[in-house]
Structures are given as C-alpha cells and as structure tokens.
Design a protein around this motif. Structure first.
Motif: not given
Length: 214
Positions: A1-6, A8-13, A64-72, A206-210
């Motif tokens: 799995m792409n590290n950025l997607q992982r 981003g998934g953590v950021a969403a949670l 907001g910081c977590f949101l920035a990571v998720l947006v990217i 969860v979707t982005m992590l799995i």
C-alpha cells in the motif's frame, strides 16, 4: 500500500476521533453558565481557560493539520483519472484547512483577551467575546460550506474514477450536501454535518488503510 494512502487513512481516523471527543466534551463535561451574569461567565471561563484552550487547539488546529494530510493523500489518489475534479476538490479542501486552523487561533487568542479585559470591564469584554464567537463560527465553527464542497466534489471524483467504494462515495455526496446547506444558519444542519462526518471519516480511514490504489 502506498505510504501516503496509509498516512491519509490514519489522518481520517484521527479526524473522526477529534469530532467524537468534541461532541463528548461539549455535550457531557462543558457546563457553561448561560443564565449567569457576565462576571460569573468570565469567572467560569478563567477557571476553565486551560482545558478550553486545549480543546480549541485539538478541535481546530490539530484537526486542520490532519485534514491537510488527508486532502493531499486523496488528491494523490484521484489526480490521474480525474485531474480537474480532484484539483478543484483539493482547492476547497486546503481552503477549509486554513479556515479551520485560523478559527482555532482566533478562538484561543480571543479567549485570553476577553478574560484579561473582563477584569476591567465585563460588559465590554462580553461584547468582544460575542464578536470573536461570531468570527469563529463564520470561519469554521458553524458554517461548513467549504468543507461540504470538498467532500461533495471529492466524492463525485471518486465515484467517476471507481476509487474508494461506491456506497462510501454516495454517502460522501450526502455529507457534502449537508455541509453546503449549513449556509443557512441552523444549528441542526451543523450537527447533521458533524455527525455524518464522523461516519464518513471513519469509513474513509478504514477504506484507505485496507485498499490499494488502482
């Protein structure tokens, strides 16, 4: 799995967890004396300044910081197959990041200012507090139009590119509409957006992590 997607998934949670924590804090623990006079209200704020400042920091700045990571991360996932929609959605997402972080900074600086001012003039301090509250609500506390546009456009882009999952994307469209409708100043609309975003962020995380990028 792409590290950025992982990531981003953590950021969403974490976004979902911050939302839940805020609802619990203000719904269960926060007992602001609405019916008290101004002096009593500011005494309460002074006694609880530290905890309220921490909550504002988490609810706005860290969110907001977590949101920035998720947006990217989501832009990276969608940009190849839906470049225009993804870029447009990300623009609104990053604007929302700025508004949310600015709201938290204003809320905490304003809190410190009015507590200091209340020792000299409680009436003037209350006027300033109301103005600060209005600004914070307008930027990111009670008006979620920009956030709603981000979720809506992002979900459309994901639906068109067959990314994430179809039920999640349709739910995101609903969440986005709920956010856009907060342009009408009704507390129930803001609450609907907040509650549905908890579900959306959790589901998205969860979707982005799995799942893997196509």
């Amino acid at each position: 799995m792409n590290n950025l997607q992982r990531i981003g998934g953590v950021a969403a949670l974490f976004e979902a967890a911050i939302y839940i924590s805020a609802f619990v804090f203000f719904g269960v623990f926060w007992d602001y004396p609405v019916g008290a006079d101004n002096i009593q209200k500011f005494a309460f704020l002074a006694d609880n300044q530290t905890i309220l400042s921490i909550v504002n920091l988490c609810m706005y700045v860290i969110f907001g910081c977590f949101l920035a990571v998720l947006v990217i991360a989501l832009h990276q996932r969608l940009k190849t197959k839906a470049p225009v929609l993804s870029q447009t959605a990300s623009t609104f997402g990053l604007i929302w990041v700025g508004l949310v972080i600015a709201s938290g900074m204003i809320a905490n600086i304003g809190l410190n200012t009015v507590i200091s001012l209340s020792a000299k003039d409680a009436e003037q301090a209350m006027t300033v507090w109301i103005v600060i509250g209005t600004i914070v609500e307008g930027l990111g506390g009670g008006n979620e139009v920009v956030g709603g546009l981000w979720v809506f456009l992002l979900s459309i882009a994901a639906l068109k590119t067959n990314e994430l999952s179809t039920p999640l994307n349709y739910f995101g469209i609903f969440v986005g509409f709920a956010g856009i409708f907060t342009i009408y100043p009704a507390e129930i609309l803001t609450e609907i957006f907040g509650l549905t975003q908890i579900i959306w962020f959790s589901w998205l995380g969860v979707t982005m992590l799995i799942s893997r990028e196509h």
